[in-house]
Design a protein around this motif. Structure first.
Motif, PDB file in Angstrom:
ATOM      1  N   ALA A   1     -41.320  13.122 -48.192  1.00  0.00           N
ATOM      2  CA  ALA A   1     -41.833  12.514 -49.422  1.00  0.00           C
ATOM      3  C   ALA A   1     -43.071  11.672 -49.172  1.00  0.00           C
ATOM      4  O   ALA A   1     -44.057  11.746 -49.886  1.00  0.00           O
ATOM      5  CB  ALA A   1     -40.749  11.669 -50.078  1.00  0.00           C
ATOM      6  N   ASN A   2     -43.019  10.840 -48.151  1.00  0.00           N
ATOM      7  CA  ASN A   2     -44.184  10.027 -47.807  1.00  0.00           C
ATOM      8  C   ASN A   2     -44.673   9.130 -48.932  1.00  0.00           C
ATOM      9  O   ASN A   2     -45.870   9.114 -49.251  1.00  0.00           O
ATOM     10  CB  ASN A   2     -45.340  10.905 -47.332  1.00  0.00           C
ATOM     11  CG  ASN A   2     -45.279  11.178 -45.842  1.00  0.00           C
ATOM     12  OD1 ASN A   2     -45.328  10.242 -45.040  1.00  0.00           O
ATOM     13  ND2 ASN A   2     -45.161  12.432 -45.463  1.00  0.00           N
TER      14      ASN A   2
ATOM     15  N   GLY B   1     -43.884   3.549 -54.520  1.00  0.00           N
ATOM     16  CA  GLY B   1     -43.618   4.990 -54.594  1.00  0.00           C
ATOM     17  C   GLY B   1     -42.246   5.319 -54.057  1.00  0.00           C
ATOM     18  O   GLY B   1     -41.692   4.607 -53.214  1.00  0.00           O
TER      19      GLY B   1
ATOM     20  N   PHE C   1     -40.490   8.981 -55.092  1.00  0.00           N
ATOM     21  CA  PHE C   1     -40.458  10.450 -55.102  1.00  0.00           C
ATOM     22  C   PHE C   1     -39.101  10.974 -54.666  1.00  0.00           C
ATOM     23  O   PHE C   1     -39.002  12.044 -54.083  1.00  0.00           O
ATOM     24  CB  PHE C   1     -41.589  11.025 -54.240  1.00  0.00           C
ATOM     25  CG  PHE C   1     -42.911  10.362 -54.492  1.00  0.00           C
ATOM     26  CD1 PHE C   1     -43.514  10.488 -55.736  1.00  0.00           C
ATOM     27  CD2 PHE C   1     -43.529   9.584 -53.531  1.00  0.00           C
ATOM     28  CE1 PHE C   1     -44.716   9.848 -56.006  1.00  0.00           C
ATOM     29  CE2 PHE C   1     -44.726   8.943 -53.790  1.00  0.00           C
ATOM     30  CZ  PHE C   1     -45.324   9.073 -55.026  1.00  0.00           C
TER      31      PHE C   1
ATOM     32  N   TYR D   1     -36.192  15.389 -53.306  1.00  0.00           N
ATOM     33  CA  TYR D   1     -37.602  15.018 -53.249  1.00  0.00           C
ATOM     34  C   TYR D   1     -38.229  15.536 -54.539  1.00  0.00           C
ATOM     35  O   TYR D   1     -37.963  16.664 -54.950  1.00  0.00           O
ATOM     36  CB  TYR D   1     -38.287  15.630 -52.015  1.00  0.00           C
ATOM     37  CG  TYR D   1     -39.804  15.639 -52.081  1.00  0.00           C
ATOM     38  CD1 TYR D   1     -40.514  14.453 -52.268  1.00  0.00           C
ATOM     39  CD2 TYR D   1     -40.522  16.817 -52.004  1.00  0.00           C
ATOM     40  CE1 TYR D   1     -41.895  14.461 -52.360  1.00  0.00           C
ATOM     41  CE2 TYR D   1     -41.908  16.831 -52.095  1.00  0.00           C
ATOM     42  CZ  TYR D   1     -42.591  15.650 -52.278  1.00  0.00           C
ATOM     43  OH  TYR D   1     -43.966  15.656 -52.381  1.00  0.00           O
TER      44      TYR D   1
END
Lengths: 788, 158
Positions: free
Chosen positions: A194-195, A250, A252, A366
């Motif tokens: 996902a990062n 973030g 995700f 994800y």
């Protein structure tokens, strides 16, 4: 009092949260510093599969600044990290927060070092000596359940966690018998990371004097974190634990789940009675944030000569990683197999999924979670079908769209779609693209030897997650409603408490728009509070594009209750009947008599100073609602991509990207467009660049830094052309379907279809595996043209 | 062994004793307490830690604090003057150039130097210049627009 004169719902107002972010005043978990703070570093397995013979802590304990070191054996009374979605016959292996006797993936934590400084913790962690007994490992999805594969868990013979199926196998067999054209492709949906730009982090603080535990954590759902941690793992009372997810950079999907680290820190702070902070490095993030996708699928499509879809047969092996992450079993089953109907009329569908354990990082949701895998498969196999029929890919799609409907369409795979107008979105896309012109240009370019490709995708997603009864019958161990509290203060100012959580979605803006609109008050008078179990009754958080549709509806319901109570108060003040009251532009008024009215602020004050007040009515003006949707909502859309492939290098350049999405009603178009953009970038990233790679023999994750895992950069992407159709959902009163995942779902197949289209003159009709890096495309070109 | 460092950060003089291995970004965040500068990776890819050091946009995770001895540093907290947003900050707000906000400080500081070098950058130039800054939320579309907005408004202001 002032009233808002223009409608806020549907308006692209600037975000209310931005001033703090653009001035560097956001409050992320790692920004937090507490008196007496200590710092944690985890000792992790460098091996994919290894038994722990002994752990020698002597040198590490002697390191200056070390406060405490704990191994798996020290965590007495700590249970396994739970899996929150139990399929029938699911094999649920133990998942200790610190591995006790065996590590099962590179990064599996085995000890935690807590020290006076981050540096001391890291230095001492290096001095922890683990005597490893290295075992054979398996990381590849397709090999996990093969005979002779190294066994990973005692409870899961053959490394199979579950087998699951949906649809009608006999009907599919029949459809294939009668088909004029059959196509079969292996379709690999590679593993992704996902990062989120903010690495995971937590701060755990136990106050011995009160017994209160506070956990700040990078979470998309703080109440879920608290519930799982207290009820299942640590056995500490839920009401003595407060979980705060402050600004979160973030998610995700990757920040939904209960992880080892926050669990260990929450346990350890009770032992050392000092606050502990842990922040993931990016390498740890790659190794331990739940990964996404990782399917190997064989798909077959049966078509009539005219191009009607008669049958779809799907066999998928889904890699779950080394342990079952929080919602892992749901992703390759109920969020995947149920979406294989796409936006098409299909004669019959059957899907069989085998979930396997491997010596890899656990896999879970994800962005899109199951739905991108379904859309990718459907859209790739339809292109393959069009090639077999020698039919235009747009024409084949148009032949098969489910006709427009407003109240329910029963699919072949359990779901009932809410409302849809799929051809309209696709037609709008064709116009936007100027499809004929694009094809003519492609033809002209081909004559000059250029490889230009045009690719389409359509998609459907099940979001607004989710009707509790339905998901409960499918294995969910939780309800998936949302709460919304609207507190009107005596001065008429409003605080809204939502169980939904924003980590980029802009709730503070969109939810304020909802409230300001409904109550006719200035948006400045509304404050949105989220992400704190100490402030908010309960909540299920943000994922599955559920915030506006489920969280927003809960707020909407509370507003209606506020209005109802307000009408009683106003009616009393006006000596009218509550049934004769209406609420218009911030005024409670007698229906049709604008002069006979009480402003909102006066009603609010009266509720708290109830001197002249209806008999039997409670003082105060605050309402709580829990909204449990009656169905999922089903956003849909059509995307198109135009690419150019460099024949000599295999490099793919995205020339155009066009998207028409239908997410139902839209509160803030600017915010929805932004989410579509970001989703597209992630989807293009999967198609062209991203992929987590394990080295087969060693089981090492060789893409564990941003140097090795290619995230999309600004100069790799074009400006996106976006538009919408609007088909409100009948499921919730706001008509909102959900908008958070559309781009990620749609972009990957559109891009891959475009690349395959570009290579068609060379005889290429399929590329099995993404990402379509220059190397892979170059090899594909060479294999196709060898001997020519 | 500790070393003395002295530098100006956002106009204020800072001086501390630090270990030689302390990265500038950790000095700024942990020692000075300015947490607007973020750490998003450990390989100098993400650019979330971008600051201005003697007028140059620098990834503060690639510099030791001791190397910044005597330097003049500007972080995201020092960009707005007297409560007025810098046009780049305003541009990110106007054009929805951020979602989760984590990469934003680095993006803004990188854009600051970009617009000094190229006051009227083309879209291609903006994208190329942003190569060292990663964003996972926006797909870059609105970041490009934010910088274009800033470019236009900075030109007007001159």
């Amino acid at each position: 009092m002032a009233t808002a004169t223009e409608r806020m719902f549907g308006k692209s107002i600037k975000r209310r949260e931005d001033p703090r972010f653009i001035t560097g005043r956001g409050n992320y978990t790692d920004d937090l510093k507490l008196p007496g703070m200590t710092y944690a570093a985890f000792v992790r397995s460098p091996h994919a599969h290894a038994r722990i013979r002994t752990i020698d802590l002597a040198q590490a304990k002697a390191h200056p600044g070390v406060v405490a070191i704990f191994t798996g054996k020290d965590l007495t009374g700590v249970n396994s990290l739970p899996c929150g979605w139990l399929l029938p016959d699911l094999k649920v292996p133990p998942h200790p927060p610190l591995a006790v006797d065996t590590a099962r993936y590179v990064g599996d934590p085995v000890a935690v070092v807590i020290a006076e400084s981050q540096d001391a913790a890291l230095d001492a962690a290096e001095k922890v000596k683990v005597d490893w007994d290295i075992r054979p490992a398996v990381t590849a999805t397709a090999k996990a359940a093969e005979k002779g594969a190294p066994p990973i868990h005692e409870v899961a013979p053959g490394n199979v966690a579950f087998t699951w199926q949906i649809g009608d196998a006999a009907a599919v067999d029949e459809a294939f018998k009668n088909a004029a054209v059959r196509v079969k492709k292996r379709i690999v949906n590679q593993r992704l990371v996902a990062n989120a730009m903010e690495p995971r982090a937590c701060v755990a603080r136990f106050e011995a004097a009160t017994g209160d535990l506070t956990l700040w954590v990078t979470s998309q759902n703080p109440h879920v974190h608290r519930l799982l941690m207290t009820a299942f793992v640590l056995g500490i009372p839920e009401h003595k634990v407060r979980v705060i997810a402050p600004d979160v950079g973030g998610g995700f999907g990757s920040k939904i789940f209960l992880y080892n680290e926050e669990t260990v820190c929450s346990w350890a702070t009770r032992q050392i009675k000092r606050p502990i902070r842990w922040t993931s490095t990016r390498r740890e993030a790659f190794q331990t944030d739940a990964h996404g996708r990782d399917h190997v699928t064989d798909a077959e499509l049966a078509l009539s000569r005219e191009g009607k879809i008669l049958g779809l047969r799907v066999t998928t092996v889904a890699n779950l990683g080394a342990y079952l992450s929080t919602f892992a079993p749901a992703v390759p089953t109920y969020l995947y197999g149920t979406l294989l109907n796409g936006v098409y009329e299909m004669g019959a569908i059957h899907c069989a999924v085998t979930g396997v354990f491997t010596n890899t990082t656990p896999v879970d949701a994800y962005r899109g979670a199951g739905r991108p895998e379904a859309a990718y498969l459907v859209e790739r196999i339809i292109d393959a079908g069009a090639a077999a029929l020698n039919m235009d890919v747009a024409e084949l799609r148009k032949k098969n769209f489910i006709p427009k409907f407003e109240h329910g369409y029963q699919t072949k795979v359990a779901l009932t779609y809410d409302s849809g107008n799929y051809a309209a979105a696709f037609d709008k896309l064709l116009t936007m693209l100027d499809y004929r012109k694009v094809r003519a240009e492609q033809e002209a370019a081909r004559k000059q030897g250029k490889l230009i490709g045009v690719g389409f995708s359509t998609y459907i997603e099940a979001c607004s997650i989710a009707p509790s009864k339905v998901v409960g019958s499918l294995g969910a161990q939780a309800g998936l409603y949302e709460s919304g509290i609207v507190r009107v203060h005596p001065t008429g100012k409003i605080t809204v408490f939502t169980g939904s959580h924003s980590h980029g979605q802009g709730h503070e803006t969109t939810f304020s728009q909802l409230v300001a609109d409904e109550l006719g008050v200035p948006i400045e008078d509304v404050e949105i509070v989220h992400g704190d179990t100490g402030a908010i009754a309960f909540g299920m958080g943000t994922y599955g594009s559920r915030s506006a549709s489920v969280g927003g509806t809960a707020i909407h319901m509370s507003i209606q209750k506020i209005k109802d109570k307000g009408k009683k108060i106003a009616a009393h003040l006006l000596e009218a009947s509550p049934g004769d009251m209406e609420y218009v532009n911030g005024q409670f008024q007698v229906k049709g008599v604008p002069g006979k009215s009480v402003p909102f602020g006066q009603v609010a004050l009266t509720a708290y100073v109830p001197h002249n007040y209806p008999e039997g009515l409670e003082p105060g003006l605050e309402e709580t609602s829990f909204y449990d949707p009656s169905n999922f909502c089903f956003p849909f859309g059509a995307h198109a991509c135009v690419v150019e492939v460099d024949r000599d290098t295999g490099h793919v350049k995205v020339l155009r990207y066009a998207a028409v999405d239908d997410v139902g009603n839209v509160i803030n178009p600017m915010i929805v467009d932004g989410m579509v953009h970001g989703g597209i970038a992630q989807g293009v990233g999967q198609a062209l660049w991203e992929g987590a790679v394990y080295e087969d023999d060693s089981g090492q994750l060789v893409t564990a830094t941003m140097m090795d895992y290619a995230l999309p950069k600004a100069d790799m992407l074009p400006m996106y052309e976006t538009d919408r159709t609007v088909t409100p959902t009948p499921v919730n009163p706001l008509g909102i379907k959900g908008a958070g995942e559309t781009g990620t779902i749609a972009a990957t197949p559109a891009v891959v279809n475009a690349v395959v289209d570009a290579l068609r003159p060379l005889g290429v009709d399929h590329i099995e595996t993404m990402p379509l890096t220059a190397e892979r495309v170059w090899k594909t070109i060479h294999a196709a043209t060898a001997g020519r | 062994m500790k070393h003395s460092v002295k530098m100006t950060i956002n106009g204020q003089t800072q001086s501390h004793e630090v270990e030689a291995r302390l990265l500038l970004v950790h000095y700024i965040r942990e020692v000075v307490g300015l947490t607007g500068t973020h750490v998003g990776c450990d390989t100098s890819q993400c650019g979330a830690c971008t600051i201005l050091m003697d007028g140059q946009a620098v990834k503060s995770c690639t510099v030791f604090a001791v190397q910044a001895d005597g330097a003049k540093i500007t972080t995201i907290e020092g960009l707005a003057k007297n409560g007025d947003l810098h046009p780049i900050q305003q541009g990110f707000w106007e054009k929805h150039g951020l979602q989760c906000g984590f990469c934003t400080p680095g993006m803004i500081m990188a854009a600051y130097q970009m617009l000094e070098r190229y006051p009227k950058p083309s879209e291609e130039q903006i994208r190329h210049q942003l190569e060292g800054n990663l964003c996972r939320c926006t797909g870059y579309h609105n970041i490009v627009k934010a910088i274009q907005w800033a470019s236009e408004h900075m030109a007007e202001a001159k």
